[in-house]
Design a protein around this motif. Structure first.
Motif, PDB file in Angstrom:
ATOM      1  N   VAL A 616      38.745  27.829 -50.876  1.00 13.07           N
ATOM      2  CA  VAL A 616      37.289  27.662 -50.890  1.00 13.07           C
ATOM      3  C   VAL A 616      36.644  29.021 -50.640  1.00 13.07           C
ATOM      4  CG1 VAL A 616      35.338  26.484 -49.832  1.00 13.07           C
ATOM      5  CG2 VAL A 616      37.512  25.294 -50.089  1.00 13.07           C
ATOM      6  N   GLY A 617      35.619  29.365 -51.432  1.00 14.08           N
ATOM      7  CA  GLY A 617      34.964  30.662 -51.328  1.00 14.08           C
ATOM      8  C   GLY A 617      34.078  30.796 -50.094  1.00 14.08           C
ATOM      9  N   PRO A 618      33.622  32.009 -49.790  1.00 11.76           N
ATOM     10  CA  PRO A 618      32.792  32.261 -48.600  1.00 11.76           C
ATOM     11  C   PRO A 618      31.497  31.459 -48.585  1.00 11.76           C
ATOM     12  CG  PRO A 618      33.585  34.316 -49.568  1.00 11.76           C
ATOM     13  CD  PRO A 618      33.944  33.243 -50.519  1.00 11.76           C
ATOM     14  N   SER A 619      30.841  31.352 -49.733  1.00 12.73           N
ATOM     15  CA  SER A 619      29.583  30.603 -49.771  1.00 12.73           C
ATOM     16  C   SER A 619      29.822  29.134 -49.474  1.00 12.73           C
ATOM     17  CB  SER A 619      28.919  30.758 -51.139  1.00 12.73           C
ATOM     18  OG  SER A 619      29.780  30.309 -52.165  1.00 12.73           O
ATOM     19  N   SER A 620      30.935  28.600 -49.962  1.00 14.62           N
ATOM     20  CA  SER A 620      31.255  27.204 -49.683  1.00 14.62           C
ATOM     21  C   SER A 620      31.576  27.009 -48.208  1.00 14.62           C
ATOM     22  CB  SER A 620      32.451  26.751 -50.534  1.00 14.62           C
ATOM     23  OG  SER A 620      32.151  26.844 -51.906  1.00 14.62           O
ATOM     24  N   LEU A 621      32.318  27.954 -47.626  1.00 11.88           N
ATOM     25  CA  LEU A 621      32.649  27.861 -46.194  1.00 11.88           C
ATOM     26  C   LEU A 621      31.391  27.894 -45.338  1.00 11.88           C
ATOM     27  CD1 LEU A 621      35.795  30.194 -46.042  1.00 11.88           C
ATOM     28  CD2 LEU A 621      35.749  27.711 -45.755  1.00 11.88           C
ATOM     29  N   ALA A 622      30.430  28.729 -45.731  1.00 10.37           N
ATOM     30  CA  ALA A 622      29.187  28.823 -44.967  1.00 10.37           C
ATOM     31  C   ALA A 622      28.416  27.514 -45.033  1.00 10.37           C
ATOM     32  CB  ALA A 622      28.342  29.968 -45.509  1.00 10.37           C
ATOM     33  N   LEU A 623      28.321  26.920 -46.203  1.00  5.82           N
ATOM     34  CA  LEU A 623      27.606  25.653 -46.343  1.00  5.82           C
ATOM     35  C   LEU A 623      28.327  24.525 -45.619  1.00  5.82           C
ATOM     36  CD1 LEU A 623      26.488  25.919 -50.070  1.00  5.82           C
ATOM     37  CD2 LEU A 623      24.984  25.753 -48.082  1.00  5.82           C
ATOM     38  N   LEU A 624      29.667  24.532 -45.646  1.00  5.68           N
ATOM     39  CA  LEU A 624      30.428  23.513 -44.924  1.00  5.68           C
ATOM     40  C   LEU A 624      30.195  23.633 -43.421  1.00  5.68           C
ATOM     41  CD1 LEU A 624      33.824  23.539 -46.878  1.00  5.68           C
ATOM     42  CD2 LEU A 624      32.166  21.670 -46.779  1.00  5.68           C
ATOM     43  N   ALA A 625      30.154  24.895 -42.932  1.00  6.51           N
ATOM     44  CA  ALA A 625      29.901  25.103 -41.501  1.00  6.51           C
ATOM     45  C   ALA A 625      28.502  24.624 -41.129  1.00  6.51           C
ATOM     46  CB  ALA A 625      30.069  26.583 -41.159  1.00  6.51           C
ATOM     47  N   LYS A 626      27.526  24.916 -41.975  1.00  5.71           N
ATOM     48  CA  LYS A 626      26.152  24.461 -41.728  1.00  5.71           C
ATOM     49  C   LYS A 626      26.074  22.937 -41.710  1.00  5.71           C
ATOM     50  CE  LYS A 626      21.446  24.811 -43.608  1.00  5.71           C
ATOM     51  NZ  LYS A 626      20.608  25.405 -44.677  1.00  5.71           N
ATOM     52  N   ALA A 627      26.757  22.310 -42.685  1.00  5.20           N
ATOM     53  CA  ALA A 627      26.749  20.844 -42.742  1.00  5.20           C
ATOM     54  C   ALA A 627      27.444  20.251 -41.527  1.00  5.20           C
ATOM     55  CB  ALA A 627      27.418  20.380 -44.029  1.00  5.20           C
ATOM     56  N   ALA A 628      28.527  20.897 -41.059  1.00  2.00           N
ATOM     57  CA  ALA A 628      29.256  20.384 -39.897  1.00  2.00           C
ATOM     58  C   ALA A 628      28.392  20.448 -38.639  1.00  2.00           C
ATOM     59  CB  ALA A 628      30.544  21.183 -39.705  1.00  2.00           C
ATOM     60  N   LEU A 629      27.696  21.565 -38.442  1.00  2.00           N
ATOM     61  CA  LEU A 629      26.829  21.699 -37.265  1.00  2.00           C
ATOM     62  C   LEU A 629      25.685  20.683 -37.308  1.00  2.00           C
ATOM     63  CD1 LEU A 629      26.652  25.593 -36.942  1.00  2.00           C
ATOM     64  CD2 LEU A 629      27.757  24.005 -35.362  1.00  2.00           C
ATOM     65  N   MET A 630      25.109  20.525 -38.491  1.00  2.00           N
ATOM     66  CA  MET A 630      24.007  19.578 -38.624  1.00  2.00           C
ATOM     67  C   MET A 630      24.487  18.145 -38.394  1.00  2.00           C
ATOM     68  SD  MET A 630      21.232  19.251 -41.702  1.00  2.00           S
ATOM     69  CE  MET A 630      20.741  20.963 -41.471  1.00  2.00           C
ATOM     70  N   ALA A 631      25.674  17.825 -38.912  1.00  2.00           N
ATOM     71  CA  ALA A 631      26.226  16.486 -38.722  1.00  2.00           C
ATOM     72  C   ALA A 631      26.483  16.215 -37.244  1.00  2.00           C
ATOM     73  CB  ALA A 631      27.523  16.341 -39.527  1.00  2.00           C
ATOM     74  N   LYS A 632      26.999  17.219 -36.555  1.00  2.00           N
ATOM     75  CA  LYS A 632      27.267  17.059 -35.124  1.00  2.00           C
ATOM     76  C   LYS A 632      25.978  16.848 -34.348  1.00  2.00           C
ATOM     77  CE  LYS A 632      29.714  19.347 -31.325  1.00  2.00           C
ATOM     78  NZ  LYS A 632      30.497  20.543 -30.929  1.00  2.00           N
ATOM     79  N   TYR A 633      24.916  17.572 -34.726  1.00  2.00           N
ATOM     80  CA  TYR A 633      23.634  17.449 -34.025  1.00  2.00           C
ATOM     81  C   TYR A 633      23.007  16.090 -34.298  1.00  2.00           C
ATOM     82  CZ  TYR A 633      18.876  18.300 -32.476  1.00  2.00           C
ATOM     83  OH  TYR A 633      17.663  18.192 -31.844  1.00  2.00           O
ATOM     84  N   VAL A 634      23.050  15.642 -35.575  1.00  2.00           N
ATOM     85  CA  VAL A 634      22.447  14.354 -35.932  1.00  2.00           C
ATOM     86  C   VAL A 634      23.143  13.217 -35.201  1.00  2.00           C
ATOM     87  CG1 VAL A 634      22.107  12.708 -37.821  1.00  2.00           C
ATOM     88  CG2 VAL A 634      21.595  15.131 -38.176  1.00  2.00           C
ATOM     89  N   CYS A 635      24.464  13.272 -35.131  1.00  2.39           N
ATOM     90  CA  CYS A 635      25.210  12.225 -34.417  1.00  2.39           C
ATOM     91  C   CYS A 635      24.861  12.233 -32.924  1.00  2.39           C
ATOM     92  CB  CYS A 635      26.713  12.413 -34.603  1.00  2.39           C
ATOM     93  SG  CYS A 635      27.274  12.146 -36.289  1.00  2.39           S
ATOM     94  N   LYS A 636      24.751  13.444 -32.382  1.00  3.20           N
ATOM     95  CA  LYS A 636      24.434  13.554 -30.954  1.00  3.20           C
ATOM     96  C   LYS A 636      23.022  13.067 -30.657  1.00  3.20           C
ATOM     97  CE  LYS A 636      24.591  16.907 -27.174  1.00  3.20           C
ATOM     98  NZ  LYS A 636      24.822  18.328 -26.812  1.00  3.20           N
ATOM     99  N   SER A 637      22.089  13.336 -31.575  1.00  2.69           N
ATOM    100  CA  SER A 637      20.697  12.922 -31.368  1.00  2.69           C
ATOM    101  C   SER A 637      20.558  11.408 -31.380  1.00  2.69           C
ATOM    102  CB  SER A 637      19.793  13.539 -32.439  1.00  2.69           C
ATOM    103  OG  SER A 637      20.128  13.035 -33.718  1.00  2.69           O
ATOM    104  N   GLU A 638      21.462  10.700 -32.043  1.00  2.00           N
ATOM    105  CA  GLU A 638      21.411   9.239 -32.082  1.00  2.00           C
ATOM    106  C   GLU A 638      22.076   8.615 -30.867  1.00  2.00           C
ATOM    107  OE1 GLU A 638      22.747   7.531 -35.689  1.00  2.00           O
ATOM    108  OE2 GLU A 638      21.341   8.648 -36.948  1.00  2.00           O
ATOM    109  N   GLY A 639      22.673   9.445 -30.029  1.00  2.00           N
ATOM    110  CA  GLY A 639      23.174   8.944 -28.755  1.00  2.00           C
ATOM    111  C   GLY A 639      24.602   8.462 -28.765  1.00  2.00           C
ATOM    112  N   ASN A 640      25.191   8.274 -29.901  1.00  2.00           N
ATOM    113  CA  ASN A 640      26.595   7.854 -29.945  1.00  2.00           C
ATOM    114  C   ASN A 640      27.214   8.259 -31.280  1.00  2.00           C
ATOM    115  OD1 ASN A 640      25.242   6.174 -31.625  1.00  2.00           O
ATOM    116  ND2 ASN A 640      25.893   4.260 -30.679  1.00  2.00           N
ATOM    117  N   ASP A 641      28.548   8.190 -31.317  1.00  2.90           N
ATOM    118  CA  ASP A 641      29.256   8.543 -32.549  1.00  2.90           C
ATOM    119  C   ASP A 641      29.053   7.463 -33.605  1.00  2.90           C
ATOM    120  OD1 ASP A 641      30.199  10.889 -31.629  1.00  2.90           O
ATOM    121  OD2 ASP A 641      32.147  10.132 -30.999  1.00  2.90           O
TER     122      ASP A 641
END
Length: 1067
Positions: A616-641
């Motif tokens: 996977v190229g650098p641009s894809s890795l950056a977008l995957l990292a961004k999506a992972a952080l956002m997913a973690k925050y959204v799950c945390k904001s809802e209070g549970n997994d």
């Protein structure tokens, strides 16, 4: 003489003396007038000018003419000159040329102008043009829409495929040739008429995929797209059936039709009544109409009174020995008890007669023996969550909604010690053959239909046309290897897989059952060969699309049960979309959920051992990292997994968004509000970026796999049809790719045992040649004999399907019985109040006529008629409504009255009554009611089915008098009840429909029993089918008579003492 020869026969016949094996040609212009209309009545001529006419108009010297014709056939094989299919396909190239000529002009249109073509086409159709007039332009519009929305442009051969479908034929297109895209052409063109088009697939997954994928083309062009899925509500189904194009699977379509014809009111109808069928495109048409043709669609009611007998019968069957107490016939799955078996069973069950009607054990014992001998766990069914679930032998899929009929499923449940579900009583049934014959225009597409062409022509009057491939097929079909033993076959299969694995070539192995696929899997595990298994077990089936998508990668080994209808092409190097989805899931799921996947429902992880890792190229890795952080925050904001399923669902929805929303729009959504956390758009953008990396990876790996020889397919057994074997072969060498196939068969395979084929000679020959039963031979003679056995099996099953259709057609009274009942139901449910009331009047007159003709002979004098019995039966129909009017009237008075009218020259029809007898109530007021009365009188006078005689006129007057009296009395009692018209109409509809359903259900049961019992009459040298026809007609006439009488009696009884209409049918 040469000139005479050229004029008296097709031009190519006179060229047989030429020495060159092939000719030069331009396939775009046919050399001769089209031949299709001579043989295929369903294929219509198009409005294109043939170049042959131009040739005739300007005659040239013979030599010059011959040279031109020879030049036009360059590259054509001699065998193609004699092929009707080839000439028909060449004729279609005129349409292809017209579409290609329109393409530049269509490409210059803007999106709005292209979309506006749909409105233009519909306007032209309304002004008198036909679909043939707009066909070329419509195809060009669809081709351009597909290019813009999907990035896919229809090949010329796909244009031909679309034309074949539009002409109501079956298009045979090889695997990977884009049948799904082809269907959009005919679906769009026929949807313009506004009557609805059904695109029928073999399962929910394919229907949903095609509706979402191909639906983008149709939605872009302004058509509405519907999708029918299991679990939908009636409102959802009704909305989807009303769309221009509806995607569904064959079973949902059939059951919706049957359910509509069991519906109690019009609000529950879901299809487009009164004409629910217009045009259908059936994907994998051979699977639906041929393979599934042996299994009728049934809707059953429950009857649990005999549930306790099944476990007892299962225990008794364990005591009986095959060959001693019973014999089996594998070919037709039948069991026959011997005298010893009958004696032992009667002793154990403590009964004097297994076939005693008051204590019937024979049916339960026979079913228990069938479950023991023919229904094997992990072959015909699997056990899951305490239920026995059927495995479709043709597709390898579990069919949760399906159950075997006639007590077989209960016998299997008893064998496995499961809870016995209620026995079934058939309340509605139809075969797929009869269902699809209801379409005025039917077409289909598949990769393998040519071997069954005669059956399609005979049963459906639908020709099969073989559409050429876009690129030449270079698949190498290696000779079949025959083994004396199954052990030797499986060892050679393992060895061939191992040798291919060492080369790096992907391998697909086709097996016939779950049991065999897992046996081979164990053999490969012993050799540490990484592989994936795809069969009916949930842990594998849940990952079906992912497993098939990986099957073309380097070093990939896939063991699968039947590949028919899988719907996912095996692309060399891998499927980039599926691989990109896997990358997204592997990267994001750990941040979205901590719940482990359930192997039984979510599937077993796919083996990645031996497969190259995707870079996977650098641009894809950056977008995957961004999506992972956002997913973690959204799950945390809802209070549970999130749950594992919810997390996967979010990813799937995001990927779907990436396919339907443009990249610019996604980026716009990300930039609009930085304070929000748009998780789905972020995942969608990441997917599109990863997809580009996966496309590069798959392209490079695919090129390497092609150099190695492409996909290698191994078949481990011959099926009961060559067509099923060809489906497996067709998985290799798609779209001009390299590939190879090899079939390995054992003379111990089930097919040879099932049909009692004599294979001892082959075993002896193999042993004599090789001195080792485990070594194969590839001799042409043995292979030819084995294929001959396979053809015999095909003929046997064709006979079964033909017999099933013949019996089903008799059930329909040559397509009349079922149509009559179902059309009557729809008339009652969807018609206006007058149509329902008129039907009741017809019923009443018919009941009167039956009573009259049962007691009157028009050839005899009225003094010889049973007048007293006639009027007693008549009064009995109406109960107390008629009893008061005819109380105290003697037979002598009736006879005197009849004698008075015998000599009348004319009567006043609207006020006629018999002298000295009660006058009918004067309820025939108003034009409509008087008109109805006159119509009934005309029907009586013109009735040619009644017995002729001297006193026929008097008989007709009695029919009119009693009919008018009964109808008038009914109208009077309804009027006196005080209920409003709406309530009265609902009661009338409910009574008619429930009575009809009740007797139709009994009729189906009787017909099913008759079909089982009628074969015994062959011992009396009588044709079972003819006997079935005669008795079936008699049963149907009796059913209609009983329906009319009970309907009339119920309505009269209800209105004389109103009650809840449900009580009319209380036990």
């Amino acid at each position: 003489m040469a000139h005479l020869l050229l004029l008296s026969s097709p031009p190519h016949l006179s060229l047989s003396c030429a020495s060159e094996p092939s000719f030069s040609s331009s396939p775009s212009i046919p050399l001769y007038p089209p031949l299709r209309t001579l043989h295929f009545s369903r294929v219509r001529r198009r409005r294109f000018v043939s170049s042959a006419s131009a040739t005739i108009a300007s005659p040239k010297p013979l030599i010059v003419s011959l040279k031109e014709k020879l030049g036009s056939l360059k590259g054509t094989k001699w065998s193609d000159l004699w092929s009707l299919n080839n000439w028909v396909v060449r004729d279609y190239y005129r349409l292809v040329n017209a579409v290609n000529a329109l393409e530049p002009r269509i490409q210059r249109l803007s999106d709005e102008q292209l979309r506006g073509k749909t409105v233009e086409f519909r306007l032209r159709l309304s002004q008198g043009e036909t679909l043939s007039d707009i066909q070329a332009e419509a195809f060009a519009v669809v081709r351009e829409a597909a290019r813009r929305k999907l990035g896919m442009r229809h090949f010329d051969v796909q244009i031909i495929g679309g034309a074949v479908l539009h002409d109501g034929c079956i298009a045979e297109m090889k695997t990977g040739e884009g049948k799904t895209l082809v269907s959009t052409l005919a679906a769009y063109l026929n949807a313009l008429a506004g009557n609805g088009v059904h695109v029928v697939t073999v399962n929910d997954y394919l229907a949903q995929r095609d509706a979402e994928w191909m639906g983008r083309i149709h939605r872009f062009l302004g058509l509405s797209i519907g999708l029918i899925q299991g679990g939908m509500t009636a409102d959802e189904r009704r909305s989807n059936y009303s769309c221009d194009i509806t995607y569904t699977n064959n079973s949902e379509l059939g059951f919706d039709y049957l359910r509509d014809n069991l519906s109690g009111n019009r609000e529950k109808l879901v299809m487009r009544w009164p004409k629910p069928f217009h045009f259908a495109i059936v994907d994998e048409v051979d699977s639906v109409l041929i393979d599934e043709g042996r299994n009728p669609l049934l809707i059953s009611g429950e009857d649990s009174k005999d549930a306790a007998r099944y476990p007892v019968a299962a225990k008794v069957s364990e005591l009986l020995g095959r060959g001693i107490h019973y014999n089996v016939e594998l070919k037709d799955n039948s069991v026959n008890l011997t005298e010893e078996g009958v004696a032992l069973a009667e002793m154990v069950l403590e009964t004097d007669d297994l076939w005693d009607e008051n204590d019937p054990w024979a049916r339960f014992l026979i079913n228990a023996l069938k479950a023991k001998e023919f229904y094997r766990r992990d072959v015909q069914y699997i056990v899951r969550n305490g239920k026995a679930l059927i495995i479709n032998e043709l597709t390898g899929r579990v069919e949760e909604k399906r159950r075997w009929s006639e007590g077989i499923h209960q016998a299997v449940e008893a064998k496995e010690g499961l809870k016995i579900q209620a026995d079934s009583i058939v309340v509605a049934q139809i075969t797929y053959q009869s269902l699809f014959k209801l379409y005025p225009k039917l077409s289909g597409m598949t990769g393998t239909a040519k071997t069954e062409e005669k059956e399609f022509l005979k049963m459906f009057h639908t020709p099969v046309l073989e559409v050429p491939t876009n690129l030449p097929n270079i698949r190498c079909d290696l000779p079949i290897q025959a083994f004396a033993t199954a052990r030797g076959k499986w060892e050679y299969v393992r060895a061939e897989i191992e040798s291919m694995f060492q080369l790096g070539r992907p391998v697909l192995v086709g097996t016939t059952s779950v049991e065999n696929s897992e046996y081979l899997s164990d053999l490969l595990k012993d050799r540490n060969i990484p592989h994936n298994v795809l069969n009916a077990r949930p842990k594998y089936a849940a990952r079906e699309a992912e497993i098939v998508a990986q099957a073309g990668r380097k070093y990939a080994i896939t063991i699968s049960t039947n590949m028919a209808g899988r719907g996912t092409d095996i692309i060399l190097g891998g499927n980039p979309k599926m691989l990109a989805k896997e990358v997204i899931e592997d990267s994001l799921l750990p941040f979205m959920t901590h719940e482990a996947p359930n192997v039984e429902t979510d599937g077993e992880p796919i083996s990645q051992k031996g497969l190259s890792k995707i870079k996977v190229g650098p641009s894809s890795l950056a977008l995957l990292a961004k999506a992972a952080l956002m997913a973690k925050y959204v799950c945390k904001s809802e209070g549970n997994d999130w749950s594992y399923r919810k997390a996967k669902s979010v990813i799937s929805e995001s990927i779907q968004m990436s396919q339907t929303v443009e990249m610019e729009e996604l980026e716009k959504q990300l930039a609009e509000d930085p304070g929000m956390y748009p998780l789905k758009p972020v995942i969608a953008v990441a997917f599109l970026t990863v997809l580009k990396d996966c496309e590069v990876h798959c392209s490079n790996e695919g090129a390497e796999v092609k150099r190695l020889g492409g996909l290698h397919v191994i078949g481990t057994s011959l099926h009961e049809s060559r067509r099923i074997d060809n489906q497996l072969r067709g998985r290799a060498a798609r779209q001009g790719d390299p590939g190879s196939t090899r079939f390995m068969v054992s003379l111990q395979d089930e097919m040879f045992q099932k049909f009692n084929f004599d294979t001892e000679w082959a075993v002896k020959l193999i042993s004599k040649i090789t001195n080792n039963e485990d070594i194969p031979i590839e001799g042409h003679t043995i292979v030819k004999q084995l294929l001959a056995l396979q053809i015999n099996a095909e003929k046997y099953f064709f006979g079964i399907r033909k017999s099933l259709v013949e019996f089903d057609e008799v059930l329909e009274f040559h397509q009349v019985q079922r149509k009559h009942v179902y059309n009557l139901r729809q008339l009652i449910l969807t018609g206006d109040s007058e149509s329902c009331r008129e039907q009741i009047f017809q019923y009443m007159q018919a009941v009167v006529d039956e009573i009259v003709f049962g007691n009157i002979d028009p050839l005899k004098h009225p003094s010889n008629w049973r007048l007293g019995k006639l009027f007693n039966e008549f009064v009995g129909i109406g109960g107390k409504i008629l009893a008061e009017s005819f109380a105290g009237i003697r037979e002598q008075v009736i006879l005197s009255s009849i004698e008075q009218i015998s000599g009348l020259g004319s009567i006043k029809v609207d006020t006629f009554s018999l002298p000295n007898l009660p006058i009918p109530p004067s309820t025939f007021r108003g034009i409509c009611k008087k008109n109805s009365s006159l119509k009934r009188w005309l029907a009586i006078c013109t009735d040619d089915t009644t017995k002729k005689g001297r006193y026929q006129g008097t008989c007709n007057l009695i029919r009119k008098y009693l009919g008018d009296f009964l109808i008038a009395s009914y109208l009077e009692v309804v009027q006196d009840s005080g209920y409003d018209d709406t309530y009265v109409q609902e009661i009338e509809r409910e009574v008619i429909v429930k009575t009809l359903d009740c007797f139709w259900r009994d009729h189906l049961v009787n017909m099913n029993r008759l079909s089982s019992a009628v074969n015994v009459r062959s011992f009396g040298h009588r044709d079972p089918l003819e006997e079935y026809k005669i008795d079936g007609c008699r049963f149907f006439i009796s059913m209609l008579s009983a329906t009319r009488r009970l309907t009339v009696e119920s309505l009269l009884h209800y209105w004389s003492s109103p009650m809840d209409s449900e009580e009319l049918y209380a036990p």
